[in-house]
Scaffold this motif. Sequence first.
Motif, short mmCIF file in Angstrom:
data_model
loop_
_atom_site.label_atom_id
_atom_site.label_comp_id
_atom_site.label_asym_id
_atom_site.label_seq_id
_atom_site.Cartn_x
_atom_site.Cartn_y
_atom_site.Cartn_z
N ALA A 152 0.84 -0.88 -0.06
CA ALA A 152 0.20 -0.20 0.27
C ALA A 152 0.97 1.35 -0.03
O ALA A 152 0.35 1.88 -0.79
CB ALA A 152 -0.71 0.19 1.49
N GLY A 153 1.89 1.25 1.07
CA GLY A 153 2.62 2.28 0.86
C GLY A 153 3.63 3.01 -0.83
O GLY A 153 3.89 4.30 -1.20
N ILE A 154 4.79 1.59 -1.18
CA ILE A 154 5.14 1.81 -1.68
C ILE A 154 5.05 2.31 -2.92
O ILE A 154 4.98 3.20 -4.13
CB ILE A 154 5.85 0.17 -2.38
N ILE A 155 3.76 1.44 -3.44
CA ILE A 155 2.43 1.47 -4.87
C ILE A 155 2.21 3.23 -4.22
O ILE A 155 2.27 3.63 -5.71
CB ILE A 155 1.31 0.84 -4.62
N GLY A 156 1.52 3.40 -3.55
CA GLY A 156 0.77 5.28 -3.32
C GLY A 156 2.41 6.01 -3.59
O GLY A 156 1.71 7.53 -4.14
N PHE A 157 3.09 5.53 -3.01
CA PHE A 157 4.14 6.93 -3.02
C PHE A 157 4.48 6.68 -4.30
O PHE A 157 4.96 7.87 -4.92
CB PHE A 157 5.75 5.92 -2.54
N ARG A 158 5.01 5.32 -5.40
CA ARG A 158 4.98 5.53 -7.34
C ARG A 158 3.54 6.19 -7.48
O ARG A 158 4.26 6.77 -8.35
CB ARG A 158 4.82 4.07 -7.14
N ALA A 159 2.44 6.31 -7.24
CA ALA A 159 1.46 6.84 -7.42
C ALA A 159 1.67 8.21 -7.41
O ALA A 159 1.46 8.98 -8.34
CB ALA A 159 -0.39 5.88 -7.64
N LEU A 160 2.26 8.65 -6.55
CA LEU A 160 2.40 10.18 -6.06
C LEU A 160 3.42 11.03 -6.92
O LEU A 160 3.62 11.64 -7.56
CB LEU A 160 2.91 10.13 -4.54
N LYS A 161 4.60 10.07 -7.32
CA LYS A 161 5.17 9.93 -8.27
C LYS A 161 4.95 11.69 -9.26
O LYS A 161 5.56 11.19 -10.06
CB LYS A 161 6.54 9.56 -7.49
N ALA A 162 4.24 9.73 -10.15
CA ALA A 162 3.25 9.74 -10.97
C ALA A 162 2.48 11.16 -10.91
O ALA A 162 2.81 11.41 -12.36
CB ALA A 162 2.71 8.11 -11.44
N ALA A 163 1.85 11.46 -10.53
CA ALA A 163 1.58 12.70 -10.62
C ALA A 163 1.74 14.24 -10.45
O ALA A 163 1.14 14.91 -11.27
CB ALA A 163 -0.13 11.96 -9.05
N ALA A 164 2.79 13.40 -9.58
CA ALA A 164 3.83 15.00 -10.14
C ALA A 164 3.43 15.92 -9.71
O ALA A 164 2.88 17.53 -10.19
CB ALA A 164 4.37 15.09 -11.98
N VAL A 165 2.42 16.39 -8.58
CA VAL A 165 2.28 17.62 -8.12
C VAL A 165 3.74 18.06 -7.49
O VAL A 165 3.88 17.45 -5.77
CB VAL A 165 0.92 16.81 -7.35
N ARG A 166 3.79 19.24 -6.82
CA ARG A 166 5.22 19.80 -7.12
C ARG A 166 4.87 20.48 -5.00
O ARG A 166 3.45 20.57 -4.91
CB ARG A 166 5.54 20.81 -7.68
N PRO A 167 5.62 20.77 -4.50
CA PRO A 167 5.03 21.50 -3.49
C PRO A 167 4.40 22.88 -2.85
O PRO A 167 4.43 23.30 -3.99
CB PRO A 167 6.19 21.50 -2.72
N GLY A 168 3.44 22.81 -2.11
CA GLY A 168 2.61 23.97 -2.83
C GLY A 168 1.25 23.96 -3.66
O GLY A 168 0.54 24.36 -3.56
#
Length: 332
Positions: A152-168
């Motif tokens: 759950a953590g690893i896949i979600g983390f990879r998905a977060l990187k794929a979504a490419a949202v910058r801080p802010g």
Amino acid sequence: MKAWIVDQPGPIATGPLREVEREAPVPAPGQVRVRVLCCGVCRTDLHLAEGDLTPRRHGVIPGHEVVGVVDQLGPGSGRFALGDRVGVAWLGGTDGTCRFCRRGEENLCLSPTFTGWDVDGGYAEQCLVDERFAYALPDGISDDQAAPLLCAGIIGFRALKAAAVRPGGALGVYGFGGSAHLTAQIALKQGIRVHVLTRGDRNRRLALALGADSVGGPTDEPPEKLDGAILFAPSGELVPVALRALDRGGTAAVAGIWMSDIPSLNYDRELFEERRLRSVTANTRADGEELLTLAARLGVRATTHSYPLAWADGALRDLASGAFDGAAVLHP
């Protein structure tokens, strides 16, 4: 040893899992045997039990969020010592030679092996793992906390990187189960605004407790345009909903291994202005190492609910019905 196998795939209410007694497995060269301390319950296990994912062989033992201690070494194994605490995750092996492995994209390997699908997993008292694909777990993360991180953590983390949202920026999270509640914490700690769109009062309360900027229903419009979105809910009808919520140039990442059919998309409303839709497929070992280090540093906390191994089928039924928030963890 006691274990649960996928016997006759079908609706979880029909009892597709069966509890059995098996001989303890013996590690082959390069493998170690792990005495299971706990195993997280993943939605992929439910897809396997219900037949959305066709079992690769009859009688496979599910479970791929395994925390345990090494209790036997196979010939030539030297990465771990007896008694070491390790994690066993979804990616159980790759060929190492295909074009994807050669360029560092082992998550796309042409001949992969997956724990709890191709080979027996952690719904058991012991399991085997190729020592190259096991994780040394940080001391600061408890067994219960570590288990959900391993898929759950690893896949979600990879998905977060794929979504490419910058801080802010603004992130939309569709569905809020075991993976989403970990991913949202990482995003929030990175200075990203998080808008959760999900069903179920328990999930909404958990999202607010973790600091989400807003919470709504899965088809609601978020309070601002999104720079990225992650779809954790395996519902294809939410894909156009998420795409319409994106700002120009935003990315919607689909985190699940299985999703119901996606309806036709309207180019102007849902894709034009460089909106992107992409899937996330498995993970690399580097993703896992990075996530475990980051989770320990940021203090990411899983909301867990403990079940004895003897109630594994009940844990999957509760997952299917949305009876708990966060993640379930089995204990032999």
